[in-house]
Enzyme design. Structure first.
Site, PDB file in Angstrom:
ATOM      1  N   ASN A  66       0.868  -1.177   0.000  1.00  0.00           N
ATOM      2  CA  ASN A  66       0.000   0.000   0.000  1.00  0.00           C
ATOM      3  C   ASN A  66       0.908   1.231   0.000  1.00  0.00           C
ATOM      4  O   ASN A  66       1.491   1.570   1.032  1.00  0.00           O
ATOM      5  CB  ASN A  66      -0.891  -0.043   1.249  1.00  0.00           C
ATOM      6  CG  ASN A  66      -1.667   1.245   1.458  1.00  0.00           C
ATOM      7  OD1 ASN A  66      -1.753   2.086   0.565  1.00  0.00           O
ATOM      8  ND2 ASN A  66      -2.248   1.397   2.644  1.00  0.00           N
ATOM      9  N   TRP A  67       1.017   1.867  -1.140  1.00  0.00           N
ATOM     10  CA  TRP A  67       1.950   2.999  -1.273  1.00  0.00           C
ATOM     11  C   TRP A  67       1.410   4.284  -0.649  1.00  0.00           C
ATOM     12  O   TRP A  67       2.124   5.262  -0.559  1.00  0.00           O
ATOM     13  CB  TRP A  67       2.299   3.218  -2.739  1.00  0.00           C
ATOM     14  CG  TRP A  67       3.439   2.356  -3.216  1.00  0.00           C
ATOM     15  CD1 TRP A  67       3.892   1.200  -2.625  1.00  0.00           C
ATOM     16  CD2 TRP A  67       4.288   2.575  -4.348  1.00  0.00           C
ATOM     17  NE1 TRP A  67       4.958   0.700  -3.324  1.00  0.00           N
ATOM     18  CE2 TRP A  67       5.214   1.513  -4.393  1.00  0.00           C
ATOM     19  CE3 TRP A  67       4.336   3.545  -5.346  1.00  0.00           C
ATOM     20  CZ2 TRP A  67       6.212   1.425  -5.393  1.00  0.00           C
ATOM     21  CZ3 TRP A  67       5.312   3.448  -6.348  1.00  0.00           C
ATOM     22  CH2 TRP A  67       6.239   2.403  -6.360  1.00  0.00           C
ATOM     23  N   LYS A  68       0.131   4.289  -0.269  1.00  0.00           N
ATOM     24  CA  LYS A  68      -0.478   5.502   0.299  1.00  0.00           C
ATOM     25  C   LYS A  68      -0.202   6.689  -0.631  1.00  0.00           C
ATOM     26  O   LYS A  68      -0.195   6.510  -1.842  1.00  0.00           O
ATOM     27  CB  LYS A  68       0.030   5.722   1.727  1.00  0.00           C
ATOM     28  CG  LYS A  68      -0.121   4.444   2.579  1.00  0.00           C
ATOM     29  CD  LYS A  68       0.089   4.655   4.039  1.00  0.00           C
ATOM     30  CE  LYS A  68      -0.119   3.331   4.774  1.00  0.00           C
ATOM     31  NZ  LYS A  68      -0.069   3.444   6.217  1.00  0.00           N
ATOM     32  N   HIS A  99      -9.573   1.441   4.748  1.00  0.00           N
ATOM     33  CA  HIS A  99      -8.313   1.625   5.484  1.00  0.00           C
ATOM     34  C   HIS A  99      -8.549   2.611   6.630  1.00  0.00           C
ATOM     35  O   HIS A  99      -9.298   3.579   6.469  1.00  0.00           O
ATOM     36  CB  HIS A  99      -7.225   2.142   4.539  1.00  0.00           C
ATOM     37  CG  HIS A  99      -5.865   2.104   5.173  1.00  0.00           C
ATOM     38  ND1 HIS A  99      -5.459   3.057   6.073  1.00  0.00           N
ATOM     39  CD2 HIS A  99      -4.851   1.218   5.060  1.00  0.00           C
ATOM     40  CE1 HIS A  99      -4.229   2.753   6.488  1.00  0.00           C
ATOM     41  NE2 HIS A  99      -3.848   1.638   5.886  1.00  0.00           N
ATOM     42  N   GLU A 153      -6.873   4.968   7.739  1.00  0.00           N
ATOM     43  CA  GLU A 153      -6.573   6.371   7.416  1.00  0.00           C
ATOM     44  C   GLU A 153      -7.743   7.023   6.684  1.00  0.00           C
ATOM     45  O   GLU A 153      -8.016   8.214   6.861  1.00  0.00           O
ATOM     46  CB  GLU A 153      -5.268   6.446   6.601  1.00  0.00           C
ATOM     47  CG  GLU A 153      -4.066   6.152   7.488  1.00  0.00           C
ATOM     48  CD  GLU A 153      -2.834   5.634   6.773  1.00  0.00           C
ATOM     49  OE1 GLU A 153      -2.782   5.675   5.525  1.00  0.00           O
ATOM     50  OE2 GLU A 153      -1.915   5.170   7.482  1.00  0.00           O
ATOM     51  N   GLU A 181      -5.629  -4.766  10.493  1.00  0.00           N
ATOM     52  CA  GLU A 181      -4.604  -3.746  10.713  1.00  0.00           C
ATOM     53  C   GLU A 181      -4.899  -3.003  12.013  1.00  0.00           C
ATOM     54  O   GLU A 181      -5.715  -2.063  12.023  1.00  0.00           O
ATOM     55  CB  GLU A 181      -4.593  -2.748   9.558  1.00  0.00           C
ATOM     56  CG  GLU A 181      -4.227  -3.353   8.225  1.00  0.00           C
ATOM     57  CD  GLU A 181      -3.591  -2.311   7.304  1.00  0.00           C
ATOM     58  OE1 GLU A 181      -2.485  -2.575   6.826  1.00  0.00           O
ATOM     59  OE2 GLU A 181      -4.189  -1.247   7.090  1.00  0.00           O
ATOM     60  N   GLY A 186       2.458   2.243  10.815  1.00  0.00           N
ATOM     61  CA  GLY A 186       3.478   3.286  10.717  1.00  0.00           C
ATOM     62  C   GLY A 186       4.196   3.588  12.023  1.00  0.00           C
ATOM     63  O   GLY A 186       4.896   4.597  12.132  1.00  0.00           O
ATOM     64  N   SER A 208       3.113  -2.161  10.320  1.00  0.00           N
ATOM     65  CA  SER A 208       4.544  -2.278  10.613  1.00  0.00           C
ATOM     66  C   SER A 208       5.145  -3.634  10.254  1.00  0.00           C
ATOM     67  O   SER A 208       6.021  -4.141  10.947  1.00  0.00           O
ATOM     68  CB  SER A 208       4.828  -1.937  12.082  1.00  0.00           C
ATOM     69  OG  SER A 208       4.555  -0.560  12.319  1.00  0.00           O
ATOM     70  N   GLY A 259       2.791  -1.135   4.273  1.00  0.00           N
ATOM     71  CA  GLY A 259       2.853   0.277   3.907  1.00  0.00           C
ATOM     72  C   GLY A 259       4.294   0.695   3.628  1.00  0.00           C
ATOM     73  O   GLY A 259       4.827   0.476   2.544  1.00  0.00           O
ATOM     74  N   GLY A 260       4.919   1.290   4.620  1.00  0.00           N
ATOM     75  CA  GLY A 260       6.259   1.871   4.448  1.00  0.00           C
ATOM     76  C   GLY A 260       7.269   0.951   3.783  1.00  0.00           C
ATOM     77  O   GLY A 260       8.023   1.371   2.898  1.00  0.00           O
TER      78      GLY A 260
HETATM   79  P1  PGA Z   1       2.796   0.329   7.601  1.00  0.00           P
HETATM   80  O1  PGA Z   1       1.338   0.569   6.964  1.00  0.00           O
HETATM   81  O2  PGA Z   1       3.307  -0.977   7.050  1.00  0.00           O
HETATM   82  O3  PGA Z   1       3.607   1.498   7.151  1.00  0.00           O
HETATM   83  O4  PGA Z   1       2.611   0.261   9.085  1.00  0.00           O
HETATM   84  C1  PGA Z   1       0.447  -0.501   6.768  1.00  0.00           C
HETATM   85  C2  PGA Z   1      -0.862  -0.003   6.202  1.00  0.00           C
HETATM   86  O5  PGA Z   1      -1.331   1.076   6.628  1.00  0.00           O
HETATM   87  O6  PGA Z   1      -1.459  -0.651   5.330  1.00  0.00           O
END
Ligand code: PGA
Length: 237
Positions: A8-10, A92, A94, A161, A167, A199, A220-221
């Protein structure tokens, strides 16, 4: 079945970032993992065209419930399918937080994805306050109850999640992940894959991916660079 390792590149990535996709395509990949990249909308079509025939799937991070209409700035699931996407993340945390998405909205988005022939990746997860109050399984149960479209069957993917793990570099323990995944499995039955997200890094992927009822990861990251996403894929049992 191969585990699904989804990136997930956000809100990251410009045209030049296709180099990361190209590195993924060029690298040897383990048969135990299927890769999916979800770049921002602006890159979906170019990534899907580049990834065609490579075995790497391309998805998006959100969609609107309606197939078309007067919704300035929104993107329909049908448009994503037309651009070459096969998956779309919905719900998600966010988006639930930044855009006030309720379970009902998330359900409509998941249903839209199914309507368009996409696989929805439906995200659920508790906040730190909810976990500390012992409410994790209640919260997840309610989110599933209210955001899973009826008769989604095996054409949907669930991503667990924990909001406090996203993050932050913190993850739940193996027993905690196992407990939540077992509860989700009881709720959704044998069909859907259940991903863990929050994470996930090369250093913890092996332990997380080996847990019962963990069928892959939403990353994500650590998905922004081909090297770390590949390291996670290589940890799939
Ligand atoms: P993260 O994000 O791996 O940076 O914690 C995961 C996500 O929000 O899908």
């Amino acid at each position: 079945m191969a585990q699904l390792i989804a990136g997930n590149w956000k809100m990251h990535g410009l045209g030049a970032s296709i180099a990361e996709l190209e590195a993924l395509i060029a690298a040897p990949r383990p048969p135990s993992a299927t890769l999916l990249l979800c770049p921002p909308f602006t890159l979906v079509a170019a990534f899907a065209a580049r990834a065609a025939g490579s075995g790497i799937a391309i998805g998006a991070q959100d969609c609107h419930p309606e197939p078309s209409g007067a919704h300035t700035g929104d993107i329909a699931a049908e448009m994503l399918a037309d651009a070459g996407a096969t998956h779309v993340i919905v719900g998600h945390s966010e988006r639930r937080a930044d855009h006030g998405e309720t379970n009902a909205i998330v359900r409509a988005k998941a249903a839209a994805a199914l309507r368009a022939g996409l696989v929805p990746i439906l995200c659920v997860g508790e906040t730190l306050d909810e976990r500390e109050a012992g409410l994790t399984l209640d919260v997840i149960g309610r989110q599933l109850e209210a955001s899973l479209p009826p008769a989604a069957g095996s054409g949907i993917v669930i991503a667990y999640e924990p909001v406090w793990a996203i993050g932050t570099g913190r993850t739940p323990g193996v027993a905690e992940v196992a407990q939540v995944h077992a509860a989700i499995r009881r709720h959704v039955g044998a069909g859907p894959s259940i991903l863990y997200g929050g994470s996930v890094k090369p250093v913890n992927a092996r332990d997380l991916l080996a847990i019962a009822d963990v069928d892959g990861a939403l990353v994500g990251g650590a998905s922004l660079e081909a090297e770390s996403l590949l390291a996670i894929a290589n940890a799939a049992p």
